[in-house]
Design a protein around this motif. Structure first.
Motif, mmCIF file in Angstrom:
data_model
loop_
_atom_site.group_PDB
_atom_site.id
_atom_site.type_symbol
_atom_site.label_atom_id
_atom_site.label_comp_id
_atom_site.label_asym_id
_atom_site.label_seq_id
_atom_site.Cartn_x
_atom_site.Cartn_y
_atom_site.Cartn_z
ATOM 1 N N GLU A 99 0.820 -1.205 0.000
ATOM 2 C CA GLU A 99 0.000 0.000 0.000
ATOM 3 C C GLU A 99 0.860 1.264 0.000
ATOM 4 O O GLU A 99 0.625 2.194 -0.779
ATOM 5 N N LYS A 100 1.865 1.303 0.888
ATOM 6 C CA LYS A 100 2.740 2.474 0.966
ATOM 7 C C LYS A 100 3.539 2.649 -0.316
ATOM 8 O O LYS A 100 3.762 3.772 -0.783
ATOM 9 N N ALA A 101 3.964 1.532 -0.897
ATOM 10 C CA ALA A 101 4.724 1.610 -2.144
ATOM 11 C C ALA A 101 3.873 2.186 -3.270
ATOM 12 O O ALA A 101 4.325 3.019 -4.058
ATOM 13 N N ARG A 102 2.622 1.737 -3.329
ATOM 14 C CA ARG A 102 1.711 2.224 -4.373
ATOM 15 C C ARG A 102 1.402 3.704 -4.176
ATOM 16 O O ARG A 102 1.355 4.474 -5.146
ATOM 17 N N LEU A 103 1.186 4.116 -2.917
ATOM 18 C CA LEU A 103 0.941 5.526 -2.639
ATOM 19 C C LEU A 103 2.136 6.380 -3.047
ATOM 20 O O LEU A 103 1.986 7.468 -3.595
ATOM 21 N N SER A 104 3.336 5.871 -2.790
ATOM 22 C CA SER A 104 4.541 6.603 -3.152
ATOM 23 C C SER A 104 4.645 6.755 -4.668
ATOM 24 O O SER A 104 4.994 7.827 -5.177
ATOM 25 N N GLU A 105 4.294 5.699 -5.402
ATOM 26 C CA GLU A 105 4.309 5.752 -6.860
ATOM 27 C C GLU A 105 3.302 6.790 -7.382
ATOM 28 O O GLU A 105 3.604 7.566 -8.303
ATOM 29 N N ARG A 127 2.069 9.391 -5.798
ATOM 30 C CA ARG A 127 2.489 10.753 -5.471
ATOM 31 C C ARG A 127 3.592 11.229 -6.403
ATOM 32 O O ARG A 127 3.622 12.397 -6.808
ATOM 33 N N ASP A 128 4.500 10.321 -6.751
ATOM 34 C CA ASP A 128 5.545 10.686 -7.712
ATOM 35 C C ASP A 128 4.928 11.014 -9.071
ATOM 36 O O ASP A 128 5.361 11.956 -9.750
ATOM 37 N N GLN A 173 4.343 19.087 -12.854
ATOM 38 C CA GLN A 173 5.403 19.756 -13.609
ATOM 39 C C GLN A 173 4.991 19.958 -15.060
ATOM 40 O O GLN A 173 5.209 21.025 -15.650
ATOM 41 N N GLN A 174 4.352 18.941 -15.642
ATOM 42 C CA GLN A 174 3.905 19.046 -17.031
ATOM 43 C C GLN A 174 2.812 20.101 -17.171
ATOM 44 O O GLN A 174 2.813 20.883 -18.137
ATOM 45 N N ILE A 175 1.876 20.106 -16.219
ATOM 46 C CA ILE A 175 0.791 21.094 -16.255
ATOM 47 C C ILE A 175 1.352 22.506 -16.167
ATOM 48 O O ILE A 175 0.938 23.412 -16.896
ATOM 49 N N MET A 176 2.321 22.704 -15.263
ATOM 50 C CA MET A 176 2.918 24.027 -15.083
ATOM 51 C C MET A 176 3.609 24.494 -16.367
ATOM 52 O O MET A 176 3.480 25.658 -16.774
#
Length: 243
Positions: free
Chosen positions: A4-10, A12-13, A20-23
Motif C-alpha cells: 500500500e505504501k509503495a503504491r501511494l509513493s508511486e 504521489r511521484d 510539472q507538465q501542467i505548469m
C-alpha cells in the motif's frame, strides 16, 4: 515498505510529474497569449486594442465542456480553464470590471465566475453607476443583475439599457444559496433582528415564516451590508451568500 505504501509513493511521484507538465503547459499558453497581444498591438499601432473577446472565450469554454474526458465534471473543468484564461489575459492587460457592490455581493460572485479572479473588480453603489463607469471608459465591462428566478426582472437594469449605448455581451447564470449567519462572538445571543436585501427576504420568506416567525426583518441595500451589520451587533443575524 508495504504494498500500500509503495503504491501511494508511486502515485504521489506520478502526481508530482504531472504537476510539472501542467505548469509547463500553462506557462506555454501564457507565452502564446502574450504573443497574441504583441501581434494585435503591432497591427494597430497607437490604437486601443481589444484583448478580451467574449465570443472567443465562449467558444473555447464550450469546446472544453464538449471534449472533457472526466472524471472532473464539465462545469468544473470549464471553471479551471476560465481561471487560466483570466490569468493569461491579465498578462496582456488587466481588465477593470465594474459590478453592483459592495464587496461580497452575488453580483461580484457572478463577475468572478465570468471573468475569473485575475481581473480588477470595482464595486459600485448603484446599477446606474455601473453603467456610467463603463460608458466613461473607467471600466472595460460591467456586471449587473438582470433577472431573478423567484422575483422576476430587475427593472432598474432594464430601464438603464433603454437609455444607455451599452450592449449585453455575455450572460452568467448563478445558483443562489442563502445562509442565515451570526457573528461567532454573538453566537450565544438570542436573535432579535435579521438584516438582508429585500429580494433575499422574499426568496426566504417561507423558511423565515416557519423557523423565525416574529423576528424583526430589516431591509438593507445589500446582503454584504447585512453581513457587516450582523458582524458588529449582538442579537443580529444576516441572510447572505458565502462571499
Amino acid at each position: 515498505m508495504t504494498d500500500e505504501k509503495a503504491r501511494l509513493s508511486e502515485l504521489r511521484d506520478e502526481i508530482d510529474s504531472l504537476d510539472q507538465q501542467i505548469m509547463k503547459l500553462i506557462s506555454a499558453r501564457a507565452a502564446c497569449a502574450q504573443e497574441v497581444a504583441h501581434v494585435k498591438m503591432a497591427a494597430n499601432p497607437g490604437q486601443d486594442v481589444f484583448f478580451y473577446r467574449p465570443e472567443r472565450e465562449a467558444q473555447v469554454l464550450r469546446r472544453i465542456k464538449e471534449e472533457n474526458p472526466g472524471p472532473l465534471p464539465a462545469e468544473e473543468m470549464a471553471r479551471l480553464f476560465r481561471e487560466i484564461m483570466s490569468a493569461c489575459l491579465a498578462l496582456e492587460k488587466p481588465m477593470h470590471i465594474a459590478f453592483l457592490g459592495p464587496l461580497g455581493t452575488f453580483t461580484q460572485a457572478a463577475a468572478l465566475k465570468h471573468f475569473g479572479h485575475s481581473v480588477i473588480s470595482v464595486p459600485m453603489p448603484a446599477i446606474d453607476e455601473v453603467f456610467r463607469e463603463v460608458e466613461s471608459g473607467s471600466a472595460h465591462y460591467g456586471v449587473v443583475p438582470v433577472e431573478n428566478s423567484t422575483e422576476g426582472m430587475v427593472n432598474h437594469t432594464l430601464d438603464m439599457f433603454m437609455s444607455s449605448p451599452l450592449k449585453i455581451c455575455g450572460e452568467v447564470q448563478l445558483r443562489i444559496h442563502h445562509h442565515l449567519m451570526v457573528s461567532p462572538q454573538f453566537k450565544d445571543q438570542e436573535i432579535t433582528r435579521i438584516y438582508s436585501h429585500q429580494q433575499s427576504f422574499a426568496q426566504c420568506r417561507q423558511w423565515l415564516d416557519s423557523h423565525r416567525a416574529g423576528i424583526e426583518r430589516i431591509t438593507v441595500s445589500s446582503n454584504a451590508e447585512a453581513a457587516r451589520r450582523a458582524s458588529e451587533e449582538p442579537g443580529a443575524a444576516a441572510i447572505a451568500g458565502d462571499m
